[in-house]
Scaffold this motif. Sequence first.
Motif, PDB file in Angstrom:
ATOM      1  N   ALA A 132       3.399   3.095  -6.494  1.00  8.07           N
ATOM      2  CA  ALA A 132       1.937   3.129  -6.457  1.00  8.07           C
ATOM      3  C   ALA A 132       1.446   1.929  -5.649  1.00  8.07           C
ATOM      4  CB  ALA A 132       1.369   3.083  -7.862  1.00  8.07           C
ATOM      5  N   ALA A 133       0.284   2.065  -5.027  1.00 10.78           N
ATOM      6  CA  ALA A 133      -0.299   0.951  -4.290  1.00 10.78           C
ATOM      7  C   ALA A 133      -0.706  -0.155  -5.262  1.00 10.78           C
ATOM      8  CB  ALA A 133      -1.516   1.413  -3.505  1.00 10.78           C
ATOM      9  N   ASP A 134      -0.480  -1.402  -4.868  1.00 15.82           N
ATOM     10  CA  ASP A 134      -0.797  -2.534  -5.718  1.00 15.82           C
ATOM     11  C   ASP A 134      -1.306  -3.686  -4.854  1.00 15.82           C
ATOM     12  OD1 ASP A 134      -1.036  -4.328  -7.777  1.00 15.82           O
ATOM     13  OD2 ASP A 134       1.115  -4.727  -7.953  1.00 15.82           O
TER      14      ASP A 134
ATOM     15  N   ASN B 216       0.820  -1.207   0.000  1.00 17.46           N
ATOM     16  CA  ASN B 216       0.000   0.000   0.000  1.00 17.46           C
ATOM     17  C   ASN B 216       0.857   1.262   0.000  1.00 17.46           C
ATOM     18  OD1 ASN B 216      -2.346   1.477  -0.101  1.00 17.46           O
ATOM     19  ND2 ASN B 216      -2.734   1.385   2.104  1.00 17.46           N
ATOM     20  N   ALA B 217       1.810   1.276  -0.920  1.00 16.61           N
ATOM     21  CA  ALA B 217       2.628   2.464  -1.186  1.00 16.61           C
ATOM     22  C   ALA B 217       3.337   3.015   0.045  1.00 16.61           C
ATOM     23  CB  ALA B 217       1.771   3.554  -1.820  1.00 16.61           C
ATOM     24  N   PRO B 218       4.080   2.174   0.804  1.00 16.78           N
ATOM     25  CA  PRO B 218       4.835   2.721   1.931  1.00 16.78           C
ATOM     26  C   PRO B 218       5.945   3.644   1.434  1.00 16.78           C
ATOM     27  CG  PRO B 218       5.581   0.504   1.459  1.00 16.78           C
ATOM     28  CD  PRO B 218       4.375   0.742   0.590  1.00 16.78           C
ATOM     29  N   LEU B 219       6.326   4.569   2.279  1.00 21.82           N
ATOM     30  CA  LEU B 219       7.466   5.402   1.939  1.00 21.82           C
ATOM     31  C   LEU B 219       8.714   4.524   1.920  1.00 21.82           C
ATOM     32  CD1 LEU B 219       7.809   8.497   1.386  1.00 21.82           C
ATOM     33  CD2 LEU B 219       8.922   8.599   3.612  1.00 21.82           C
ATOM     34  N   ARG B 220       9.517   4.704   0.906  1.00 16.24           N
ATOM     35  CA  ARG B 220      10.809   4.021   0.781  1.00 16.24           C
ATOM     36  C   ARG B 220      11.886   5.038   1.134  1.00 16.24           C
ATOM     37  NH1 ARG B 220      10.736   3.149  -5.275  1.00 16.24           N
ATOM     38  NH2 ARG B 220      12.448   1.672  -5.003  1.00 16.24           N
ATOM     39  N   ILE B 221      12.773   4.687   2.035  1.00 16.34           N
ATOM     40  CA  ILE B 221      13.834   5.618   2.424  1.00 16.34           C
ATOM     41  C   ILE B 221      15.195   4.933   2.299  1.00 16.34           C
ATOM     42  CG2 ILE B 221      12.316   6.931   3.941  1.00 16.34           C
ATOM     43  CD1 ILE B 221      14.975   4.957   5.656  1.00 16.34           C
ATOM     44  N   VAL B 222      16.222   5.754   2.121  1.00 19.11           N
ATOM     45  CA  VAL B 222      17.598   5.270   2.069  1.00 19.11           C
ATOM     46  C   VAL B 222      18.259   5.629   3.395  1.00 19.11           C
ATOM     47  CG1 VAL B 222      19.809   5.387   0.863  1.00 19.11           C
ATOM     48  CG2 VAL B 222      17.666   5.586  -0.425  1.00 19.11           C
ATOM     49  N   PRO B 223      18.474   4.654   4.276  1.00 23.02           N
ATOM     50  CA  PRO B 223      19.007   4.960   5.612  1.00 23.02           C
ATOM     51  C   PRO B 223      20.342   5.698   5.539  1.00 23.02           C
ATOM     52  CG  PRO B 223      18.253   2.683   5.496  1.00 23.02           C
ATOM     53  CD  PRO B 223      18.230   3.217   4.090  1.00 23.02           C
ATOM     54  N   GLY B 224      20.464   6.722   6.366  1.00 17.12           N
ATOM     55  CA  GLY B 224      21.703   7.485   6.448  1.00 17.12           C
ATOM     56  C   GLY B 224      21.906   8.510   5.353  1.00 17.12           C
ATOM     57  N   SER B 225      21.013   8.559   4.366  1.00 17.10           N
ATOM     58  CA  SER B 225      21.211   9.491   3.248  1.00 17.10           C
ATOM     59  C   SER B 225      21.026  10.939   3.659  1.00 17.10           C
ATOM     60  CB  SER B 225      20.261   9.145   2.097  1.00 17.10           C
ATOM     61  OG  SER B 225      18.907   9.171   2.513  1.00 17.10           O
ATOM     62  N   HIS B 226      20.430  11.186   4.830  1.00 16.31           N
ATOM     63  CA  HIS B 226      20.253  12.566   5.299  1.00 16.31           C
ATOM     64  C   HIS B 226      21.585  13.207   5.671  1.00 16.31           C
ATOM     65  CE1 HIS B 226      20.596  10.147   8.868  1.00 16.31           C
ATOM     66  NE2 HIS B 226      20.581  11.194   9.657  1.00 16.31           N
TER      67      HIS B 226
ATOM     68  N   CYS C  56       8.809   1.860   5.043  1.00 18.91           N
ATOM     69  CA  CYS C  56       8.280   2.394   6.297  1.00 18.91           C
ATOM     70  C   CYS C  56       6.807   2.011   6.410  1.00 18.91           C
ATOM     71  CB  CYS C  56       8.463   3.902   6.345  1.00 18.91           C
ATOM     72  SG  CYS C  56      10.203   4.406   6.271  1.00 18.91           S
ATOM     73  N   LEU C  57       6.548   0.896   7.056  1.00 18.48           N
ATOM     74  CA  LEU C  57       5.193   0.386   7.208  1.00 18.48           C
ATOM     75  C   LEU C  57       4.508   1.051   8.399  1.00 18.48           C
ATOM     76  CD1 LEU C  57       5.911  -3.404   6.612  1.00 18.48           C
ATOM     77  CD2 LEU C  57       5.663  -1.553   4.938  1.00 18.48           C
ATOM     78  N   ALA C  58       3.185   1.008   8.423  1.00 17.50           N
ATOM     79  CA  ALA C  58       2.472   1.709   9.495  1.00 17.50           C
ATOM     80  C   ALA C  58       1.068   1.168   9.663  1.00 17.50           C
ATOM     81  CB  ALA C  58       2.400   3.208   9.198  1.00 17.50           C
ATOM     82  N   ASP C  59       0.526   1.347  10.860  1.00 23.71           N
ATOM     83  CA  ASP C  59      -0.888   1.148  11.146  1.00 23.71           C
ATOM     84  C   ASP C  59      -1.545   2.515  11.316  1.00 23.71           C
ATOM     85  OD1 ASP C  59      -0.951  -1.691  11.176  1.00 23.71           O
ATOM     86  OD2 ASP C  59      -0.026  -1.674  13.163  1.00 23.71           O
ATOM     87  N   ARG C  60      -2.861   2.546  11.312  1.00 19.33           N
ATOM     88  CA  ARG C  60      -3.575   3.797  11.573  1.00 19.33           C
ATOM     89  C   ARG C  60      -3.156   4.347  12.944  1.00 19.33           C
ATOM     90  NH1 ARG C  60      -8.333   6.711  10.395  1.00 19.33           N
ATOM     91  NH2 ARG C  60      -9.596   7.333  12.182  1.00 19.33           N
ATOM     92  N   GLY C  61      -2.801   5.630  12.991  1.00 16.92           N
ATOM     93  CA  GLY C  61      -2.375   6.259  14.225  1.00 16.92           C
ATOM     94  C   GLY C  61      -0.881   6.234  14.456  1.00 16.92           C
TER      95      GLY C  61
END
Length: 231
Positions: free
Chosen positions: A203-205, A151-161, A183-188
């Motif tokens: 995109a969500a698939d 469901n289209a989680p945010l993809r991040i590159v660790p340490g890239s900041h 970056c997976l998540a539940d409501r809240g």
Amino acid sequence: MHKTAASCELELRFDEDGAQAFAAALDPRACLAIEHAIADLPRDLPGVRIGAAPALRAMLAADGPVGSIAAIALGLGVRPVRAVLFDKTPARNWALGWHQDRTIVVEARADVDGFGPWTVKSGLVQVEPPFALLERMVTIRVHLDPVDATNAPLRIVPGSHRLGRVPEASIGAIVEERGERLCLADRGDVWLYATPIVHGSHAADPPRRRRVLQVDYAADALPPPLRWRGL
């Protein structure tokens, strides 16, 4: 301090990785309050920039349930300076390539060294500031719908900041070298990110609802006469 969740492929820590999850940071009542506050926003755009959010000010403030997470990283002087609602649906189901967020929203345009180029989107004046300012900002993402790996989680590159301003031509190599996390998540659930982190999303698939309220925070004042637009 809020409870931290290991709700991604690898448990991430803000200081090291530039991202950290806070499980169940918002209770059902807080989630409903956000839904009511955003109910009248346009629904035909991928991202809706929010110029003002009086109904959310207490929640987004440094002592509120959302702002207090930003304060963990930046201190009690933190303030919300931009908000965007991302509302993916079966009819609006987009992908976002790898990139860094590089603009801020200000009250009015002014010629200040290091600030530019300038744009206006949804009536809001935006500018690319010196990258050092972005490195002292954080971004909060509040999840109103469950986000699993499809469901289209945010993809991040660790340490890239920590890599500074990354040329677009170099981002692919950085992703290949450092890898990515979902970056997976539940409501809240709430995610805290370093604003300059390299990120993107598929995109969500299959296509379905995925609402995220994204809020940028800063503790620095802008050089006069520039002023944060704020919320």
